[in-house]
Enzyme design. Structure first.
Site, PDB file in Angstrom:
ATOM      1  N   ASP A 200       0.836  -1.205   0.000  1.00 51.78           N
ATOM      2  CA  ASP A 200       0.000   0.000   0.000  1.00 51.78           C
ATOM      3  C   ASP A 200       0.869   1.253   0.000  1.00 51.78           C
ATOM      4  O   ASP A 200       1.914   1.275  -0.647  1.00 51.78           O
ATOM      5  CB  ASP A 200      -0.928  -0.050   1.236  1.00 51.78           C
ATOM      6  CG  ASP A 200      -2.239   0.668   0.988  1.00 51.78           C
ATOM      7  OD1 ASP A 200      -2.214   1.912   0.911  1.00 51.78           O
ATOM      8  OD2 ASP A 200      -3.282   0.004   0.854  1.00 51.78           O
ATOM      9  N   HIS A 238      -3.606   5.196   4.260  1.00 55.81           N
ATOM     10  CA  HIS A 238      -4.437   4.070   3.846  1.00 55.81           C
ATOM     11  C   HIS A 238      -3.846   2.725   4.292  1.00 55.81           C
ATOM     12  O   HIS A 238      -4.536   1.877   4.867  1.00 55.81           O
ATOM     13  CB  HIS A 238      -4.549   4.167   2.320  1.00 55.81           C
ATOM     14  CG  HIS A 238      -5.489   3.220   1.694  1.00 55.81           C
ATOM     15  ND1 HIS A 238      -5.050   2.143   0.954  1.00 55.81           N
ATOM     16  CD2 HIS A 238      -6.829   3.191   1.657  1.00 55.81           C
ATOM     17  CE1 HIS A 238      -6.101   1.489   0.484  1.00 55.81           C
ATOM     18  NE2 HIS A 238      -7.193   2.109   0.891  1.00 55.81           N
ATOM     19  N   SER A 410     -11.518  -1.365  -0.033  1.00 57.36           N
ATOM     20  CA  SER A 410     -10.207  -1.264   0.596  1.00 57.36           C
ATOM     21  C   SER A 410     -10.209  -1.802   2.014  1.00 57.36           C
ATOM     22  O   SER A 410      -9.214  -2.345   2.477  1.00 57.36           O
ATOM     23  CB  SER A 410      -9.787   0.207   0.692  1.00 57.36           C
ATOM     24  OG  SER A 410      -9.084   0.584  -0.440  1.00 57.36           O
TER      25      SER A 410
END
Ligand SMILES: *[C@@H]1O[C@H](CO)[C@@H](O)[C@H](O)[C@H]1NC(C)=O
Ligand SMILES: *[C@@H]1O[C@H](CO)[C@@H](O)[C@H](O)[C@H]1NC(C)=O
Ligand SMILES: *[C@@H]1O[C@H](CO)[C@@H](O)[C@H](O)[C@H]1NC(C)=O
Length: 830
Positions: A200, A238, A410
């Site tokens: 990520d 994230h 996600s």
């Protein structure tokens, strides 16, 4: 003098070639990847080319990255073209003619070549602040569930402040709508000895919630070429949030991860442009330490992108499942994508439709469909995420920061990864396919009467909207405990099947069938099916009008693709491989039918050219089953003349399937329709040519035999004979020329192009992505034009956090991601 010192410098440069991951400088250099046979050393090739060997590409043996300063790279394209045509020549030549393509110039060992380009990353868009809903506080807590939750927390010693807001772990409002994981913990299974890598935008290893479980040996920052994948950009949060879902520690910070005693690695790739070589290395990084790779990103979910990973990445994924985890196989988990509102479908994404990945869609806390989660036949399961006014509560970037608004698919993917970590901690011997079986066998169907479910041959139910259902961690881990490992993977590939027929428009389809016989399946050593892939070529002037279905011998229907309103691409499907898991457990034997439809009656038309059926499953005889070869760039190359039609019958029939949803109705998906009866009674209207295909031309004229070798060096106006001499003195010349290169680099600002001494062509090559497009013999282009992105991106808060009548409960305070358990107090106790 200057030239001399330049040469000396260059020589030193040569000696310092390292096999480590070297930083890239695309501003000043061109990079390319070569696959070399076993007898060819990368340093020899580097010498011949005057290039620098940057190192092996991750775990891909024989694959190496090389670089050239831009000043000396003007002939790189023609070199790569030449290498490609030589390879093609070798492949086509029989053993006797193999010498045709041999030139003994030190490059005969090059099996494959590709120019590398750093792809621009999309800007991630973290979800905008969510409006506090008027309906906030309307959730009624079930007091019994609340009490049970307190007892569980007590027994397990969970004191994490936001544990009670982590409804995906224990839902005290919609009781039962959670991962059902606490029972697994009560059995003492908390993920010990398992490592999940979050691929990520980084992982905050200094977060007190992640620090205890952070695994540096499995971590790397491919964007900065640094060992520590620390978040650096303002929006690099994230990966940290995803990490918290999997492995946030049981302590006094935020909440807990599903596998709170497991290890977590960060592999940072999303924060900068990245080339295929680095991405390939990333998905194999430390693959004997990292068991699971959780990937919440992919090509854009805009309903018009159709993009697959490049061949290096595809090879890396196969290498991962074959060699990773000591041969048991890396477990790849991918978020399905957030493009449902744009008609996107996860079968248009080459990561989520890979047979090597577990594709995970999202379901919200009320067990409702989310407006963002994409459907497709490749979707294996769904897991909880944002919607109905709430989201996933997890760790954030910062020492003690938590986040309450994590969402999109996600957030669903890492929950599948965390569940798998629990299963692996009790059964470390599970292979990557056992992992998929466990998902299939233990997922729980939801909304079974919504018209999206079909009964599959393994006695389970499959829905394009929900996969095999929602993940239940307890059921999965229980099953894992006693699971019999499956036999190795076998496969069957049909020949290319020629259709070459216009597709009727409207409520009709063009069907083409292929019969797999008992003998074929036996010969392929194929017992029961797992994945089915269909590679097809459809010519069309508006891709978004098309859809395709696969009907199995037992009548199960896979909607391989669906029409997409935004997709105006004036191409059809070009060697595109669709995947379906709907046939899991079926027999391979019988008639398989593909139906291609052109759903709109308009001026955009097209033809179904050809297709190929690929069946994947469990071997009959484990001992005789080899591993699948790594994919080749030209695996799908063929000419229409290569395609056989002998077993294909082309049929034009109404498929009895309703036309696609009207353009205004985003939620109406064709996958909700019942299977049709088309295949059982096809009316044959045209038989295609059954003549044997003509032999392919095996003696194409070599296009570049006139040149000795595409060279980066000047001819100095010399005769060919002199050039031969130059090559004989290659080593010396290389050093000399590098010296020149370095010299000229130093002189760049002096407009070296106008220097009368300069015989070189110093044209800078444009940094174009198109450059690594590979044109097959039929003029088809396989490209990877897309960009990595954060699967959370592109969604408005409304799409992510609200359902028709529900508004978000929480406000994300601008400038602060801090969450306390105040959220919890917004619930109204009943
Ligand atoms: C959920 O977990 C409990 C044990 O905590 C188990 O009894 C129950 O069967 C599980 N639910 C499902 C659907 O497997
Ligand atoms: C973890 O691995 C170690 C060493 O391989 C082993 O001794 C231990 O029993 C394992 N723990 C679990 C929970 O499997
Ligand atoms: C595909 O369509 C183009 C343009 O419509 C046409 O020229 C071409 O021949 C078609 N190819 C095949 C294989 O049908």
């Amino acid at each position: 003098m200057r030239i001399f010192s330049g040469a000396a410098l260059a020589f030193g440069f040569f000696l310092s070639v390292s096999a480590n991951i070297a930083p890239r400088s695309y501003d000043t250099h061109e990079y390319f990847a070569l696959h070399l046979d076993e007898s060819t050393s990368p340093s020899d090739v580097a010498q011949v080319l005057g290039a620098r060997h940057e190192g092996q590409i991750g775990e891909l043996k024989g694959h190496h990255t090389f670089s050239l300063p831009r000043e000396r790279s003007s002939n790189l394209d023609s070199l790569l073209d030449d290498l490609k045509s030589r390879r093609r020549l070798r492949r086509r030549s029989g053993a006797g003619a193999a010498s045709l393509a041999r030139r003994d110039d030190g490059l005969d060992g090059v099996l494959w070549s590709q120019k590398l380009a750093a792809k621009k990353r999309l800007h991630k868009r973290s979800p905008p602040p969510v409006e506090l809903s008027k309906k906030s506080g309307t959730y009624k807590i079930n007091l019994e569930a609340l009490k049970a939750q307190e007892e569980i927390a007590d027994l397990l010693g969970i004191k994490d402040p936001i544990f009670t807001s982590q409804w995906h772990i224990y839902n005290t409002v919609q009781v039962g709508n959670d991962l059902n994981v606490t029972g697994v913990w009560m059995d003492g299974i908390t993920g010990k000895n398992v490592t999940t890598a979050i691929v990520d935008d980084g992982l905050d290893m200094y977060s007190n919630d992640l620090k205890p479980n952070y695994y540096p040996e499995g971590s790397y920052d491919f964007n900065e070429k640094s060992p520590e994948p620390r978040p650096r950009l303002y929006d690099d949060n994230h990966g940290t949030r995803c990490s918290g879902e999997v492995a946030a520690a049981r302590n006094d910070v935020c909440g807990v991860g599903l596998a709170y005693d497991s290890k977590i690695s960060g592999i940072r790739i999303l924060s900068k442009a990245i080339d295929d070589a680095d991405e390939a290395a990333a998905v194999n990084y430390a693959y004997d330490h990292n068991d699971i790779y959780s990937c919440s990103w992919g090509p854009p979910d805009d309903g018009q992108t159709m993009d697959a990973p490049g061949i290096l990445i595809k090879r890396a994924m196969v290498a991962g499942v074959q060699q990773g985890r000591d041969g048991k196989g890396s477990i790849f988990v991918f978020a399905a994508g957030n493009g449902a509102a744009s008609d996107d479908n996860c079968n248009f994404d080459g990561y989520t439709n890979s047979i090597y990945s577990i594709t995970v869609g999202a379901i919200d806390r009320e067990n409702k469909r989310t407006p963002y989660s994409e459907s497709c036949s490749a979707q294996l399961v769904v897991a909880y995420s944002s919607g109905s006014g709430d989201a996933i509560h997890t760790t954030d970037v910062g020492a003690d920061k938590c986040y309450s608004l994590h969402g999109g698919t996600s957030a669903a993917g890492p929950l599948a990864a965390g569940t798998m970590a629990l299963a692996l901690s009790v059964r470390p011997d599970l292979t990557w396919r056992d992992a998929q079986y466990l998902m299939v066998e233990t997922a729980i169907p939801v909304h079974e009467d919504d018209g999206s479910w079909q009964v599959t041959k393994n006695g389970r139910k499959f829905s394009h909207d929900w996969g095999f259902g929602r993940i239940d961690a307890y059921a999965l881990v229980q099953k894992a405990k006693t699971w019999d490992l499956v036999k190795p993977q076998a496969w069957f590939n049909s020949p290319w099947l020629r259709v070459q027929h216009e597709i009727p428009q409207g409520d009709q389809g063009l069907a083409s069938s292929y019969e797999v016989t008992e003998a074929m399946a036996k010969k392929a050593n194929l017992e029961r099916l797992e994945h089915v892939t269909v590679t097809m070529n459809v010519n069309h002037t508006r891709r978004g009008d098309l859809s395709a279905e696969l009907h199995s011998p037992s009548g199960v229907v896979s909607y391989l693709s669906t029409a997409r309103r935004p997709d105006d691409a004036p191409v059809g499907y070009v060697d595109w491989t669709f995947m379906t898991v709907a046939h899991w457990g079926e027999s391979a034997v019988g008639k398989w039918t593909v139906i291609v439809k052109d759903n709109k009656v308009n001026e955009y038309t097209g033809s179904f050219i050809d297709w190929r059926l690929n069946l994947w499953g469990e071997a009959i005889d484990a001992s005789s089953q080899p591993l699948h070869p790594l994919p080749e760039e030209d695996d799908d190359d063929h000419t229409i003349e290569d395609a056989v039609a002998a077993t294909t019958s082309v049929t034009q029939v109404p498929t009895q399937t309703k036309p696609l949803a009207p353009p205004t109705e985003a939620t109406n998906r064709p996958v909700n329709q019942k299977p049709t009866q088309t295949t059982s009674s096809p009316e044959t209207t045209s038989e295609v040519d059954t003549s044997p295909d003509t032999a392919a031309d095996t003696t194409p004229s070599p296009s570049s035999t006139g040149t000795f070798l595409p060279s980066f060096f000047p001819t100095f106006g010399a005769s060919k004979r002199t050039q031969v001499w130059i090559y004989a003195s290659m080593g010396m010349i290389i050093v000399f020329c590098i010296g020149l290169g370095v010299y000229f680099q130093l002189q760049r600002r002096k407009r070296i192009r106008n220097n009368p001494r300069d015989d070189y062509e110093f044209e800078m090559i444009e940094d174009e992505d198109e450059l690594h497009a590979a044109h097959g013999p039929s003029g088809r282009t396989q490209r990877r034009g897309g960009e990595l992105y954060n699967a959370f991106a592109g969604e408005s808060d409304e799409e992510l956090f609200s359902d028709d009548d529900e508004k978000p409960l929480y406000t994300d305070r601008p400038g602060s991601h801090e969450e306390s358990d105040r959220d919890y107090h917004q619930y109204e106790k009943s």
